[in-house]
Scaffold this active site. Sequence first.
Site, PDB file in Angstrom:
ATOM      1  N   MET A 174       0.827  -1.210   0.000  1.00 19.81           N
ATOM      2  CA  MET A 174       0.000   0.000   0.000  1.00 19.81           C
ATOM      3  C   MET A 174       0.865   1.266   0.000  1.00 19.81           C
ATOM      4  O   MET A 174       0.611   2.201  -0.752  1.00 19.81           O
ATOM      5  CB  MET A 174      -0.948   0.004   1.206  1.00 19.81           C
ATOM      6  CG  MET A 174      -1.970  -1.096   1.186  1.00 19.81           C
ATOM      7  SD  MET A 174      -3.054  -1.041  -0.248  1.00 19.81           S
ATOM      8  CE  MET A 174      -4.201   0.242   0.215  1.00 19.81           C
ATOM      9  N   ARG A 194      12.005   0.912   7.185  1.00 17.27           N
ATOM     10  CA  ARG A 194      13.002   0.543   8.201  1.00 17.27           C
ATOM     11  C   ARG A 194      14.027  -0.430   7.608  1.00 17.27           C
ATOM     12  O   ARG A 194      13.738  -1.136   6.627  1.00 17.27           O
ATOM     13  CB  ARG A 194      12.310  -0.092   9.409  1.00 17.27           C
ATOM     14  CG  ARG A 194      11.663  -1.397   9.049  1.00 17.27           C
ATOM     15  CD  ARG A 194      10.925  -2.012  10.179  1.00 17.27           C
ATOM     16  NE  ARG A 194      10.254  -3.215   9.678  1.00 17.27           N
ATOM     17  CZ  ARG A 194       9.547  -4.023  10.420  1.00 17.27           C
ATOM     18  NH1 ARG A 194       9.374  -3.760  11.691  1.00 17.27           N
ATOM     19  NH2 ARG A 194       8.969  -5.089   9.902  1.00 17.27           N
ATOM     20  N   ASN A 353     -15.054  -2.546   6.001  1.00 16.25           N
ATOM     21  CA  ASN A 353     -14.519  -3.905   5.920  1.00 16.25           C
ATOM     22  C   ASN A 353     -15.528  -4.935   6.399  1.00 16.25           C
ATOM     23  O   ASN A 353     -15.587  -6.048   5.880  1.00 16.25           O
ATOM     24  CB  ASN A 353     -13.236  -4.012   6.752  1.00 16.25           C
ATOM     25  CG  ASN A 353     -12.054  -3.391   6.035  1.00 16.25           C
ATOM     26  OD1 ASN A 353     -12.237  -2.597   5.118  1.00 16.25           O
ATOM     27  ND2 ASN A 353     -10.862  -3.728   6.439  1.00 16.25           N
ATOM     28  N   GLU A 356     -17.694  -5.453   3.682  1.00 14.25           N
ATOM     29  CA  GLU A 356     -16.874  -6.218   2.717  1.00 14.25           C
ATOM     30  C   GLU A 356     -16.907  -7.720   3.067  1.00 14.25           C
ATOM     31  O   GLU A 356     -17.128  -8.568   2.191  1.00 14.25           O
ATOM     32  CB  GLU A 356     -15.449  -5.678   2.772  1.00 14.25           C
ATOM     33  CG  GLU A 356     -14.403  -6.435   1.983  1.00 14.25           C
ATOM     34  CD  GLU A 356     -12.989  -5.875   2.259  1.00 14.25           C
ATOM     35  OE1 GLU A 356     -12.758  -4.686   2.006  1.00 14.25           O
ATOM     36  OE2 GLU A 356     -12.136  -6.631   2.753  1.00 14.25           O
ATOM     37  N   LYS A 425      -7.760 -10.049   9.323  1.00 17.30           N
ATOM     38  CA  LYS A 425      -6.778  -9.266  10.085  1.00 17.30           C
ATOM     39  C   LYS A 425      -7.410  -8.509  11.244  1.00 17.30           C
ATOM     40  O   LYS A 425      -6.685  -7.882  12.010  1.00 17.30           O
ATOM     41  CB  LYS A 425      -6.052  -8.287   9.165  1.00 17.30           C
ATOM     42  CG  LYS A 425      -5.128  -8.988   8.195  1.00 17.30           C
ATOM     43  CD  LYS A 425      -4.176  -8.004   7.539  1.00 17.30           C
ATOM     44  CE  LYS A 425      -3.756  -8.474   6.176  1.00 17.30           C
ATOM     45  NZ  LYS A 425      -4.829  -8.322   5.168  1.00 17.30           N
ATOM     46  N   ARG A 607     -37.679 -13.337  32.544  1.00 16.33           N
ATOM     47  CA  ARG A 607     -36.730 -12.577  33.362  1.00 16.33           C
ATOM     48  C   ARG A 607     -37.382 -12.167  34.684  1.00 16.33           C
ATOM     49  O   ARG A 607     -36.767 -12.181  35.741  1.00 16.33           O
ATOM     50  CB  ARG A 607     -36.260 -11.325  32.605  1.00 16.33           C
ATOM     51  CG  ARG A 607     -35.384 -11.625  31.396  1.00 16.33           C
ATOM     52  CD  ARG A 607     -35.001 -10.349  30.657  1.00 16.33           C
ATOM     53  NE  ARG A 607     -34.074  -9.536  31.398  1.00 16.33           N
ATOM     54  CZ  ARG A 607     -34.285  -8.283  31.758  1.00 16.33           C
ATOM     55  NH1 ARG A 607     -35.421  -7.682  31.419  1.00 16.33           N
ATOM     56  NH2 ARG A 607     -33.389  -7.607  32.446  1.00 16.33           N
ATOM     57  N   HIS A 613     -36.973  -9.101  37.435  1.00 17.37           N
ATOM     58  CA  HIS A 613     -36.377  -7.991  36.676  1.00 17.37           C
ATOM     59  C   HIS A 613     -37.420  -6.963  36.242  1.00 17.37           C
ATOM     60  O   HIS A 613     -37.070  -5.949  35.670  1.00 17.37           O
ATOM     61  CB  HIS A 613     -35.640  -8.542  35.453  1.00 17.37           C
ATOM     62  CG  HIS A 613     -34.436  -9.352  35.817  1.00 17.37           C
ATOM     63  ND1 HIS A 613     -33.344  -8.804  36.430  1.00 17.37           N
ATOM     64  CD2 HIS A 613     -34.174 -10.678  35.686  1.00 17.37           C
ATOM     65  CE1 HIS A 613     -32.446  -9.749  36.653  1.00 17.37           C
ATOM     66  NE2 HIS A 613     -32.926 -10.904  36.214  1.00 17.37           N
TER      67      HIS A 613
HETATM   68  C1  6PG Z   1      -9.703  -2.557   1.387  1.00 18.00           C
HETATM   69  C2  6PG Z   1      -9.583  -3.839   2.143  1.00 18.00           C
HETATM   70  C3  6PG Z   1      -8.229  -3.959   2.783  1.00 18.00           C
HETATM   71  C4  6PG Z   1      -7.969  -5.385   3.293  1.00 18.00           C
HETATM   72  C5  6PG Z   1      -8.448  -5.575   4.703  1.00 18.00           C
HETATM   73  C6  6PG Z   1      -9.254  -6.792   4.999  1.00 18.00           C
HETATM   74  O1  6PG Z   1     -10.655  -1.856   1.666  1.00 18.00           O
HETATM   75  O2  6PG Z   1      -8.862  -2.285   0.545  1.00 18.00           O
HETATM   76  O3  6PG Z   1     -10.557  -3.912   3.146  1.00 18.00           O
HETATM   77  O4  6PG Z   1      -8.109  -2.955   3.712  1.00 18.00           O
HETATM   78  O5  6PG Z   1      -8.472  -6.289   2.449  1.00 18.00           O
HETATM   79  O6  6PG Z   1      -7.284  -5.604   5.461  1.00 18.00           O
HETATM   80  O7  6PG Z   1      -8.434  -7.833   5.251  1.00 18.00           O
HETATM   81  P1  6PG Z   1      -8.837  -9.154   6.026  1.00 18.00           P
HETATM   82  O8  6PG Z   1      -9.815  -9.886   5.157  1.00 18.00           O
HETATM   83  O9  6PG Z   1      -7.522  -9.859   6.100  1.00 18.00           O
HETATM   84  O10 6PG Z   1      -9.359  -8.806   7.368  1.00 18.00           O
END
Ligand code: 6PG
Length: 633
Positions: A174, A194, A353, A356, A425, A607, A613
């Site tokens: 990126m 680095r 995400n 996504e 992630k 409850r 409750h």
């Molecule tokens: C984007 C993606 C990108 C990446 C994420 C999801 O918008 O370009 O979301 O940021 O694909 O890190 O990754 P994971 O599926 O590994 O959680």
Amino acid sequence: MIIVLYGVTGCGKTTIGALLSAQLNVPFYDGDHFHPVANKQKMNAGIPLTDEDRIPWLKNIAGNMISWEKQGGAVLACSALNEKYRKILKVVPQIHWVLLQGSKSLIKSRLASRIGHFMNPALLDSQMDTLEIPDYGWKVSVKMKPENVVEEITKKLSTMESKSEIGIIGMGVMGKNLALNLADHQTSLSIYNRHLPGKEEKVAQKVLEANPGLSQVRAFGQLKPFMESLQSPKKVLMMIPAGEVIDHQIDELLPFMNPGDLLVDGGNSNYKDTNTRSRFLKEKDLLFVGMGVSGGEEGARFGPSLMPGGDQQGFLQVAPFLEKIAAKDFKGKACITYVGPEGAGHFVKMVHNSIEYGEMQAIAEVYYLMRHYLALPMEEIAANFESWMDSDMSNYLLEITIDILRKKEAGEPLLDKILDQAAQKGTGGWSVATALEYGVPYGVLTEAVMARNLSARKPFRMIAAGLYTPEKISGIEGKEAFLDKLQAAYQATRIINHDAGFSLMLEVSEKNNWNLNFSEIARVWTNGCIIRSRLMEELVDLFQENNRILLNYEAVTALKGYQNDLSYVVGQALQHGFSVPLLSSAINYFLGAITADSSANLIQAQRDYFGAHTYQRIDADSGEHFHTEWKAK
Ligand code: 6PG
């Protein structure tokens, strides 16, 4: 590059501007010439201009600045007394702000000897009161002769020219591609990676070697010279992994940063970490922007969707650069917007995400049913998806899926060779945790994360499959009719996915007073990002009327049409041994959401039975609580 000479009346803007423009060989424009007659008459009469007088005048100048920049730059003399006015002029990426400063008595004496100018000297006091001195740009004393002032400015410019406008840390996929994109758009850059012996050596230098045309890019393997190579205020974009690495990097950077410098975190950081970092850096008078970046490698290189949040002042410093490299929406506007304070940018990217994940899981379930329930060959599935792309179902993830299905290795689909263990992630799971924290119904997008979790348990699944030998019945009659229903089920699920994601944003925005603008967020997601789609384009308009997708007239009409097909597909899938967690959760959430009288009255009674409750009654005032002795005596 535009040099703006600014300051109060009589500070020497016009004289110095004309000399400087001759020296630099760029045109000179005097802001005074852009005033309408009415403004000039007011000033002549000694009446201070108001915002209503100044704002249209400044907007007119700002419009011209864009063309001057394209024509190679200019020197502009303009009072630009406060930040509100200067903000209007910040329309080009590189402005050198030069404040011409002098004592009141010095300027008064010069005004007294000025003849033939429309400005009434009596206005000096009000201009001095309006003047706000920013902590950026250069301040030059006009006590010296105009020639010496010009000399001082040109000296500063030549030091500046040897420095970069922006620094990027992290030359991973990126970072490298954003650097190349910025370089394509005439931004001078310093890039840093680095140095890890044996692992990451000369990474930044190798980016330069691989891209020999980059004349405005300098590469570094050491932090100190990298930071010293940047123009002040320094603008540093970090493109490194989320988590503790960011804190470590910030600690390393602090000794090289001064008040007013800007740090941008362009990774997928947890928004709560961004909140904490914003507060920490604010105490040090540093600006911090947490920016969601979407679009993967190609997006970063040729046009990402950008979601910056945090310090608005910091955002404004980098906005002109980022606007140039961002994807463009269907009206040609850059896919970038200032989202909100602190971690709002990273929060919005997190929800992006999460949607996504949902969109990917929906396609995976639909693909799997086509492949194993309908027993369609890979090419036929790809062709079906291709036909869906011609409709309002068109979206980027479906588009790339078609390519994936068609990819062959030694004549066989490559997909069949890929291990079915999905990784992640963090952002999908953080969204689920946030939904739980804020009490938002989020089952549908939660299932996308859980499906990945279950997929990761491959060894367990293999043992269980051996024990249960599940029967998956395929090759049903009425393939075409089922495909139609599948298409409707897919689109219904997508609308429900988006409703869940945007509902989470609505709740968090309201609780944190972030004032997220959903129409604008949807607009930024219409191009460049992974969840760009025709549906997203429709949401841009929809959110102008209503913040809740499911309550919108168009959504109601569409979902009424799709609802039975989604139920049917889920029913068929389950009865024939296919797991469809996302599709089933979607129809369950939908049916629950449109049920006015639910079964939760029984939950309340239970409850109250075991825990006293209490409950509320539909035939009593709201807020009144009741308890019953439930046990029959
Ligand atoms: C984007 C993606 C990108 C990446 C994420 C999801 O918008 O370009 O979301 O940021 O694909 O890190 O990754 P994971 O599926 O590994 O959680």
